[in-house]
Design an enzyme around this catalytic site. Structure first.
Site, PDB file in Angstrom:
ATOM      1  N   SER A 586       0.751  -1.101  -0.415  1.00 24.85           N
ATOM      2  CA  SER A 586       0.238  -0.167  -0.570  1.00 24.85           C
ATOM      3  C   SER A 586       0.990   0.676  -0.191  1.00 24.85           C
ATOM      4  CB  SER A 586      -0.826  -0.038   1.418  1.00 24.85           C
ATOM      5  OG  SER A 586      -1.903   1.038   1.217  1.00 24.85           O
ATOM      6  N   HIS A 707      -7.841  -4.974  -1.893  1.00 32.99           N
ATOM      7  CA  HIS A 707      -6.106  -4.592  -0.626  1.00 32.99           C
ATOM      8  C   HIS A 707      -5.644  -5.011  -0.043  1.00 32.99           C
ATOM      9  CE1 HIS A 707      -3.880  -1.001  -0.564  1.00 32.99           C
ATOM     10  NE2 HIS A 707      -3.705  -0.853   0.711  1.00 32.99           N
TER      11      HIS A 707
END
Length: 738
Positions: A586, A707
């Protein structure tokens, strides 16, 4: 200082390509990645011309509404890249043995701290081969566990996740959210705890923030008006037995003028694309505190009288604080008093008592003043006790105070690590979650009055934590800033400069890196590997100032800190550039992607997971405008100047020998668009002067994931095996038979 540059030896002499792997490389890696068409698109941004050769790989997924409906062309290209990656990683020597070793470690259970309601204790737990965690109930803290929600019964594929749950005050009803394939678009449901039956309630729209009314007749909640629009938050009151379309609206993100009547249209437009508003209600539904995130470290607050709203239908908000920098965390109500921890006017945090009848910041009273040696992370309200969670040099301290702020001593921890306490205002009973690099994640039941502590739950872990040692060191960054780093390895490690080392970091959003246990790292330690975690600027290890020193125009400090950590590990004999790998996900993927482009000579391998990489265009995709206050935006001329200097995608240079890199993404990611990974991998494959057998560039786009949240066990085993075997191969473990 040792030479930071890697040698360019012949294949037969390459430290990562001895006889064990040559045969494989000849058959697979030499083929190289699939070719990618170059279709230049040139933009002129604030007078600077930028050419994007792979704009077409952004595909049709430019917004959430099109997620999962990429063009056939991009889908075909992704399939080819995935096929290449799988053909290599699945066939590396030792892959099957690694998976067999990892499986029992990945099957190690997980457990949450319990949510307490009377004599009922709600918690989640995953055991053995279970794909997802199950929600359980205990009658009494030591009672028999009864399963309430098992996702595998609902969906046998293992792709459905219970993302959150909130019991009512009596513990007889349970509101919960579920999503599938990692898309994080939770739908709300309600369970009758005693019968196990589901009520008719079903509220879609990425629902969260549920808070029950005291009489259990309904609850407040937050959702998206349009699930494909991440900036459409709405806060409502739902009454059980009614359709959610009839729910009363308290406020919505789109009504920015209601929040900020004095701001102009440009200011309102910018505010509409932040994390936006949220609400917190006390247990009696007497008070509502509204927060509005104006940045990643700034939030405005108002207090609202819900009695007046219920009588008149008018929600009148009284300003608490506006236009101040600093995050605020926990919200604990005691009648008309709100206890809140905040970094406003206190970089390291303080706890304040706020009279909700007179809530302006000028009237806040310090209950727990700011400490200079530790950062306040949160405050919990137990019966007559405030429990303060601190970070000191990236490890946890927990202190107790009276409601007037008198120190009552510390909560003793099992060691030096990270933890937090769950409490409730009707008891002195609490639950401590604790772990360290060499101590498994454990839940302890504690008594805040007597300081008694007993183990409540700890999953069995088939490793010996005593085999490793943990140390904390400090090093100097490029500008002289002192930065801490944790180093973990097997006891007796020789500092000969040849130890395979993974350096991990994050560096953003005020999030601290603290010690945590990972059973899957033990094969790495057993084989002689080193694991280092750098607590770099941008995180929350040293308060709001540490965060601000790594955001916006200061973002380069984050990369300098991480690079300096790698140099320190080399200079101090832990490793060498040939044996040093970096990993991050991320915002941490932005970190590792940037370091690949800024110091390709320092690292042999990099994992760039679910990353932001095209920082010139990031703000145009999905929910990314949430993060403009953290990074800035290329739409702003001044911010463009520093963004374009570090943006990884724009700084790939033809003919540079880049380290071996594994770039990963989730096709269902609703946070970071997979276009970043696609474009970066294509550009890096085309630009590098390294050969596929020595420094391969891989892309893996998971079609069943987002994610990262909510992945079932089998997919998580595959992902860990991918990343670990990649590092073992590239850092010399396979060749040396460590």
């Amino acid at each position: 200082m040792k030479d930071p540059h890697r040698s360019t030896t012949a294949i037969g002499q390459h430290p990562r390509l001895t006889a064990l792997s040559l045969a494989f490389c000849a058959s697979a890696a030499l083929a190289g990645p699939p070719k990618t068409d170059v279709r230049p698109v040139t933009d002129t941004i604030h007078g600077t011309k930028l050419t994007d050769d792979y704009r077409w790989l952004e595909g049709d997924n430019s917004d959430a509404a099109n997620m999962g409906r990429m063009s056939e062309e991009v889908a075909g290209w992704t399939d080819a890249q995935n096929g290449y990656t799988r053909s290599v990683l699945d066939n590396l020597p030792g892959r099957k043995e690694l998976e067999a070793r990892l499986r029992p470690l990945m099957e190690v259970g997980s457990v949450s701290t319990p949510t307490m309601r009377g004599n009922r204790y709600f918690y989640s737990k995953r055991e053995g081969t279970q794909a997802q965690s199950i929600v359980y109930l205990r009658e009494g803290h030591d009672g028999e566990s009864r399963p309430l929600l098992d996702p595998s019964v609902i969906d046998s594929t293992g792709l459905t996740t219970v993302s959150w749950y909130v019991p009512n005050e009596e513990g007889t009803l349970l509101a919960f959210g579920m999503y599938r394939s990692g898309d994080e678009k939770s739908t709300l449901y309600v369970l009758d705890v005693d019968t196990g039956g589901w009520l008719a309630e079903e509220i879609p729209g990425k629902v969260g923030g549920c808070q029950w009314l005291a009489d259990s007749s309904g609850f407040f909640y937050e959702r998206l008006e349009n699930v494909d629009d991440p900036y459409s938050s709405i806060y409502k009151l739902h009454k059980l037995g009614t359709h959610h379309s009839q729910d009363k609206v308290l406020f919505r993100q789109r009504d920015t003028k209601w929040f900020y009547p004095d701001k102009n249209e440009a200011e309102l437009a910018a505010l509409a694309k932040t994390w936006g508003p949220f609400g917190v209600v006390d247990r009696e539904a007497r008070w509502l505190v509204i927060g509005y995130w104006t940045g990643t470290s700034s939030c405005d607050f108002w207090a609202c009288d819900l009695d007046r709203w219920s009588r008149t239908g008018e929600l009148v908000k009284t300003p608490m604080v506006l236009g101040k920098d600093g995050r605020s965390g926990s919200f604990e109500f005691d009648g008309d008093t709100l206890y809140m921890d905040t970094q406003i006017d206190a970089s390291n945090g303080r706890a304040v008592a706020i009279d909700l009848h007179n809530p302006s910041i000028e009237n806040w009273k310090d209950v727990i003043p700011e400490r200079k040696d530790a950062v306040l992370q949160g405050v919990g309200l137990a019966r007559g006790v405030l429990v303060a969670d601190y970070i000191k040099d990236a490890t946890t301290l927990i202190e107790k105070y009276s409601l007037a702020g008198k120190p009552l001593g510390s909560v003793e921890l099992p060691g030096i690590g990270s933890g937090g306490v769950t409490v409730r205002d009707d008891r002195t009973e609490g639950y401590l979650a604790y772990s360290s690099y060499n101590e498994p994640y454990s839940i302890y039941r504690i008594d805040l009055a007597s300081n008694a502590r007993e183990l409540w739950e700890r999953p069995d872990v088939p490793v010996d934590p005593s085999l490793v040692e943990v140390k904390q060191v400090w090093y100097s960054s490029k500008d002289g800033t002192r930065v801490p780093m944790f180093i973990v390895h097997k006891k007796g490690l020789k500092l000969d400069g040849n130890n395979p080392t993974i350096l991990y970091g994050y560096g953003g959003f005020n999030i601290p890196m603290q010690p945590g246990f990972s059973a899957t790292m033990f094969p790495w330690y057993e084989a002689g590997g080193v694991y280092a975690v750098a607590c770099i600027r941008g995180g929350g290890e040293y308060g709001n100032e540490w965060h601000r020193a790594g955001m916006l125009e200061n973002k380069q400090n984050v990369f300098d800190d991480f690079i300096a950590a790698g140099e320190w590990l080399v200079e101090n004999g832990y490793t060498s550039p040939e044996h040093l790998g970096i990993a991050g996900g991320s915002n941490g993927g932005l970190l590792t992607g940037t370091c690949v482009t800024q110091r390709p000579d320092l690292f042999a391998a990099a994992i760039v997971a679910v990353p932001l990489l095209d920082m010139v265009r990031f703000q145009d995709f999905l929910m990314a405008r949430y993060w403009v206050p953290e990074y800035g935006s290329a739409e702003n001329a001044d911010q463009f100047e520093y963004i374009v200097k570090y943006s990884p995608y724009q700084n790939i240079k033809k003919g540079v020998k880049y380290p071996a890199t594994l770039v990963t993404a989730g096709e269902n990611d609703t946070r970071v668009h997979p276009m970043h990974a696609r474009k970066f991998a294509a550009a890096l494959q085309a630009a590098t002067s390294g050969s596929p057998e020595e420094d391969p560039i891989f892309l893996w786009v998971d079609r069943d994931a987002g994610h990262g949240q909510g992945k079932p066990l089998e997919l998580r085993i595959r992902d860990v095996a991918d990343q670990r075997i990649f590092m073992m191969w590239q850092l010399g473990m396979l060749d040396k038979g460590r």
